[in-house]
Structure formats: C-alpha cells, structure tokens
Design an enzyme around this catalytic site. Sequence first.
Site, mmCIF file in Angstrom:
data_model
loop_
_atom_site.group_PDB
_atom_site.id
_atom_site.type_symbol
_atom_site.label_atom_id
_atom_site.label_comp_id
_atom_site.label_asym_id
_atom_site.label_seq_id
_atom_site.Cartn_x
_atom_site.Cartn_y
_atom_site.Cartn_z
ATOM 1 N N GLY A 1 36.769 18.994 96.018
ATOM 2 C CA GLY A 1 36.364 18.098 97.093
ATOM 3 C C GLY A 1 37.542 17.291 97.617
ATOM 4 O O GLY A 1 38.707 17.644 97.409
ATOM 5 N N LYS B 1 32.074 29.444 91.725
ATOM 6 C CA LYS B 1 32.584 28.085 91.926
ATOM 7 C C LYS B 1 31.458 27.232 92.484
ATOM 8 O O LYS B 1 30.707 27.664 93.362
ATOM 9 C CB LYS B 1 33.746 28.131 92.915
ATOM 10 C CG LYS B 1 34.189 26.785 93.468
ATOM 11 C CD LYS B 1 35.306 26.993 94.486
ATOM 12 C CE LYS B 1 35.743 25.700 95.150
ATOM 13 N NZ LYS B 1 36.885 25.909 96.067
ATOM 14 N N THR C 1 39.706 25.682 108.504
ATOM 15 C CA THR C 1 38.647 24.667 108.521
ATOM 16 C C THR C 1 39.141 23.345 109.096
ATOM 17 O O THR C 1 38.481 22.744 109.958
ATOM 18 C CB THR C 1 38.124 24.432 107.096
ATOM 19 O OG1 THR C 1 37.749 25.677 106.522
ATOM 20 C CG2 THR C 1 36.932 23.488 107.099
ATOM 21 N N ASP D 1 42.716 27.948 101.934
ATOM 22 C CA ASP D 1 42.132 28.519 103.151
ATOM 23 C C ASP D 1 41.730 27.436 104.131
ATOM 24 O O ASP D 1 41.125 27.717 105.163
ATOM 25 C CB ASP D 1 40.902 29.357 102.787
ATOM 26 C CG ASP D 1 39.832 28.546 102.057
ATOM 27 O OD1 ASP D 1 40.191 27.798 101.130
ATOM 28 O OD2 ASP D 1 38.637 28.654 102.399
ATOM 29 N N HIS D 2 42.081 26.186 103.859
ATOM 30 C CA HIS D 2 41.608 25.048 104.639
ATOM 31 C C HIS D 2 42.230 24.981 106.034
ATOM 32 O O HIS D 2 41.772 24.215 106.875
ATOM 33 C CB HIS D 2 41.901 23.751 103.891
ATOM 34 C CG HIS D 2 41.263 23.657 102.546
ATOM 35 N ND1 HIS D 2 41.597 24.504 101.511
ATOM 36 C CD2 HIS D 2 40.312 22.820 102.053
ATOM 37 C CE1 HIS D 2 40.893 24.185 100.435
ATOM 38 N NE2 HIS D 2 40.111 23.187 100.743
ATOM 39 N N GLY D 3 43.279 25.754 106.286
ATOM 40 C CA GLY D 3 43.893 25.736 107.613
ATOM 41 C C GLY D 3 42.918 26.141 108.695
ATOM 42 O O GLY D 3 42.957 25.611 109.816
ATOM 43 N N TYR E 1 27.593 26.547 96.738
ATOM 44 C CA TYR E 1 27.364 25.105 96.775
ATOM 45 C C TYR E 1 25.899 24.788 97.016
ATOM 46 O O TYR E 1 25.183 25.559 97.665
ATOM 47 C CB TYR E 1 28.187 24.470 97.891
ATOM 48 C CG TYR E 1 29.673 24.517 97.674
ATOM 49 C CD1 TYR E 1 30.326 23.497 97.009
ATOM 50 C CD2 TYR E 1 30.433 25.585 98.144
ATOM 51 C CE1 TYR E 1 31.696 23.527 96.817
ATOM 52 C CE2 TYR E 1 31.806 25.640 97.947
ATOM 53 C CZ TYR E 1 32.432 24.602 97.290
ATOM 54 O OH TYR E 1 33.792 24.640 97.092
ATOM 55 N N GLY F 1 41.325 22.652 95.888
ATOM 56 C CA GLY F 1 42.285 22.755 96.966
ATOM 57 C C GLY F 1 42.981 21.454 97.277
ATOM 58 O O GLY F 1 44.100 21.198 96.848
ATOM 59 N N ARG F 2 42.302 20.569 98.037
ATOM 60 C CA ARG F 2 42.954 19.362 98.543
ATOM 61 C C ARG F 2 43.491 18.463 97.444
ATOM 62 O O ARG F 2 44.539 17.812 97.620
ATOM 63 C CB ARG F 2 41.977 18.588 99.427
ATOM 64 C CG ARG F 2 41.713 19.244 100.776
ATOM 65 C CD ARG F 2 40.556 18.605 101.507
ATOM 66 N NE ARG F 2 39.276 18.938 100.881
ATOM 67 C CZ ARG F 2 38.110 18.420 101.248
ATOM 68 N NH1 ARG F 2 38.067 17.523 102.217
ATOM 69 N NH2 ARG F 2 36.996 18.785 100.645
#
Length: 264
Positions: A199, A173, A28, A24-26, A143, A225-226
């Site tokens: 992270g 998570k 962000t 979903d980082h697109g 978080y 993700g990354r």
Amino acid sequence: MTTGIDARLDRIGTDGSYVIVPMDHGITLGAVQGLKDIESTIDAVTRGGADAVLTQKGIAPRVHENKNDKGYIVHLNASTTIGPDEQDKRMTGTVEEAIRAGADAVSFHINVGSNYEPDQTAQLSKVTETATRFGIPVLAMAYARGPGVDSADPEALGHAVRLAEEVGADLVKTGYSGDADSFQHVVESTRLPVVIAGGSRGTDRETIEMVRGAMDGGGAGISMGRSIFQHEDPEAIATAVSGVVHDDLSVDDALAESGLALEV
C-alpha cells in the site's frame, strides 16, 4: 503443478518465501519517484535482497540488464488513477507476450467484491489456463475491494485468496489484515503461498512491523511496491524486508542491519 512452474517459482523466490517488488505503477500513477530512473531502482532493490521485480511488458527492456540475475514477473492488467474507475482493471498483455519478454511468471489483479469481479474472475481463469500450458506461474493479486467491503477484513481477505486458488493461481498477494492473529485466518484459507501488499508508504518501522506480522501469521513474504521503490534508499529498505522474510530477523534487528535504525 508442473515441473516448469516449480522451477520458475524458484526463480522468483527463495526456499518458498518471496520478496517481490512490483514497479508496474507507472501505468497507474505515472512516472513517480523511483520509476523515472527505473533501471537504478531495479538494481538497488535486487542488490538489497529482492527475489524478483514486476513490471508491465513494455518495461522489460529496462529490466533485464539491471536485475542482478533475480526473477522477473510481467503484469497483465491495469487501470489509471485519472480514469473513470481505478478498480476497472483491463488486460494489457498475454501470457505469450510475457514469455517473449523474458518473464519467469505473470501476475493479474482482481478486485473481489467490486462491480468488476465477475469479468476479472473469468479473465484470471483464462490466464491460469494458458499459463499452465506453458509452465508459467501465476501470481494473483486478489484484493478485497468494492462497495461495503472492508479491505482489511480477514474474512474478506480469506475469501479473496481462496478465489485465487479456486481458479488456478500458484501464488497469491492480498492486503494485510492488521495483525498476525487475524492474518493467520487469511493464510489458512488457501494452500497457496500468501504474500502481502504494502500500500502507500509508511515509516520504515511501520513497514517492517507489517512484514514481521505477516510472517508471524504464516505468510510467505511480501509484494511491496511504493514502500520500497519510493524509499530514499531502496536498497536499504529491501535489505530490511529481506532480513525479516528470509532470515527471520526481528523488527529491530532488520532495521539495524540495514542501517535504517536511526529513523526518527
């Protein structure tokens, strides 16, 4: 927990453990490496052993033909790195929209300890209430983040995961505390399965050592993700991570079996 929730949790995991790759980082970060041709990345990580992928609702048409019959999670809030405050996650979708997009589960991000915690807690509670009515599992991304909060402090992380359980999530998570012993406290703070975030990307060995530590501390898997989708070989790193989570491999064996052991 309902039969529907149990059944759908099985679709996003394997025997109660989870290898989830959020992409979903697109929204962000923008269309960074691994997300421009997201179709190929989804195909690679699910072939490598990921149980599920996660995106925002608008990417759903690009997911289904490429996920190799694995699970799909739709994320329901977001912010950007170029906005006024990245911790201010706002709603981007609903449970009903996620169902229409073909999701097996939904996820929601909350920054415990931030100035936005009260609103995000209330929103997460509403999400879990709606999701329960539809038999849809909720992954809470809880978080420990905010003024004066140590994001790796096991006490703060334990508080975050307990909050997720208290408001009705089915899976949580959170960040990794740095070692298996301290992470055990985080896991013991809730009855929910706890998966760790990745992270920013480190070396392959650092990534797999973190996964091994989380599993040794009683974790239920990962939601990275990354570290996975930005890898030069997403399939290989997904294979290594899956080997630890699902096959209880050592760090060295996971790297060797995935073909990543020669990393300098």
